[in-house]
Design an enzyme around this catalytic site. Sequence first.
Site, PDB file in Angstrom:
ATOM      1  N   GLY A  50      33.319  50.784 -34.009  1.00  0.00           N
ATOM      2  CA  GLY A  50      32.526  50.545 -32.806  1.00  0.00           C
ATOM      3  C   GLY A  50      32.788  49.197 -32.167  1.00  0.00           C
ATOM      4  O   GLY A  50      31.876  48.552 -31.652  1.00  0.00           O
ATOM      5  N   ALA A  51      34.055  48.780 -32.168  1.00  0.00           N
ATOM      6  CA  ALA A  51      34.391  47.427 -31.690  1.00  0.00           C
ATOM      7  C   ALA A  51      34.748  47.387 -30.210  1.00  0.00           C
ATOM      8  O   ALA A  51      35.343  46.418 -29.749  1.00  0.00           O
ATOM      9  CB  ALA A  51      35.533  46.851 -32.521  1.00  0.00           C
ATOM     10  N   THR A  53      32.488  47.433 -27.817  1.00  0.00           N
ATOM     11  CA  THR A  53      31.395  46.825 -27.058  1.00  0.00           C
ATOM     12  C   THR A  53      30.448  46.093 -27.997  1.00  0.00           C
ATOM     13  O   THR A  53      30.509  46.259 -29.222  1.00  0.00           O
ATOM     14  CB  THR A  53      30.615  47.909 -26.271  1.00  0.00           C
ATOM     15  OG1 THR A  53      29.675  47.279 -25.388  1.00  0.00           O
ATOM     16  CG2 THR A  53      29.866  48.831 -27.214  1.00  0.00           C
ATOM     17  N   GLY A  54      29.568  45.267 -27.443  1.00  0.00           N
ATOM     18  CA  GLY A  54      28.496  44.632 -28.206  1.00  0.00           C
ATOM     19  C   GLY A  54      28.938  43.768 -29.365  1.00  0.00           C
ATOM     20  O   GLY A  54      29.939  43.052 -29.293  1.00  0.00           O
ATOM     21  N   GLY A  56      30.250  44.553 -32.201  1.00  0.00           N
ATOM     22  CA  GLY A  56      31.572  44.886 -32.732  1.00  0.00           C
ATOM     23  C   GLY A  56      32.693  44.233 -31.949  1.00  0.00           C
ATOM     24  O   GLY A  56      33.657  43.715 -32.522  1.00  0.00           O
ATOM     25  N   TYR A 204      16.105  56.141 -36.223  1.00  0.00           N
ATOM     26  CA  TYR A 204      16.971  54.956 -36.238  1.00  0.00           C
ATOM     27  C   TYR A 204      16.578  54.031 -37.385  1.00  0.00           C
ATOM     28  O   TYR A 204      17.441  53.557 -38.135  1.00  0.00           O
ATOM     29  CB  TYR A 204      16.869  54.221 -34.904  1.00  0.00           C
ATOM     30  CG  TYR A 204      17.635  52.930 -34.868  1.00  0.00           C
ATOM     31  CD1 TYR A 204      19.027  52.929 -34.749  1.00  0.00           C
ATOM     32  CD2 TYR A 204      16.988  51.703 -34.968  1.00  0.00           C
ATOM     33  CE1 TYR A 204      19.751  51.737 -34.731  1.00  0.00           C
ATOM     34  CE2 TYR A 204      17.696  50.512 -34.948  1.00  0.00           C
ATOM     35  CZ  TYR A 204      19.070  50.530 -34.829  1.00  0.00           C
ATOM     36  OH  TYR A 204      19.783  49.360 -34.823  1.00  0.00           O
TER      37      TYR A 204
END
Length: 229
Positions: A50-51, A53-54, A56, A204
């Site tokens: 998940g790199a 965005t955000g 990551g 979550y």
Amino acid sequence: MLTCWGAALGAAVSVPVLLLVAAPYVRRYVAGGRCKSAARLEGKVAIITGANTGIGKETARDLARRGARVIVACRDIAKAEAAASEIRAETGNQQVTVRKLDLADTKSIREFAEKFLAEEKELHILINNAGVMLCPYSKTADGFEMHLGVNHLGHFLLTFLLLERLKQSAPARIVNVSSLAHHAGRIRFHDLHGEKSYNRGLAYCHSKLANVLFTRELARRLSVVAWHS
């Protein structure tokens, strides 16, 4: 009467002031620690899920700046390529590559691991960062509730498949990204996949608690220290 109004007015003024004063401290607490290390990572291989965005993406940027070979593992290849291109241009590190990884599908996870192990002889850093949040009820390709399947089970399988390569590359590190939301989580063994009752916020939280428990048990089995906030 005037005394009551004065007290009420004083309280109304003092509460916002108190919040304003406390805000920086609350923000620092929620943000957690900040890495002050200047360590270089030339020759090290890192996978970050998940790199694109955000957190990551910022982690990938920092590791690339330190000289590591960074593998951006994402479901959306177009977004991942855009992020990798930006990081290469900014850091000058051309060893930032993209690999397809869909954590909602165990077939994709196994294909990713198989390809990585065939092409890479070492793995020093595995950062299990990708995740979903507040999803309407849905299931992964394998029938797992989406939060549990992606945030925990997908990373659990990925770690298991890469664990021997990490051991062979020691010193190595596994980082599982969780959340303060884990404090509100419960492992509902009687309804793991939310088929009887489902709340997207709690789903979550449950998955983030699973991250913490997984980290602690993995650390115990590997005889290392687990840290979480």
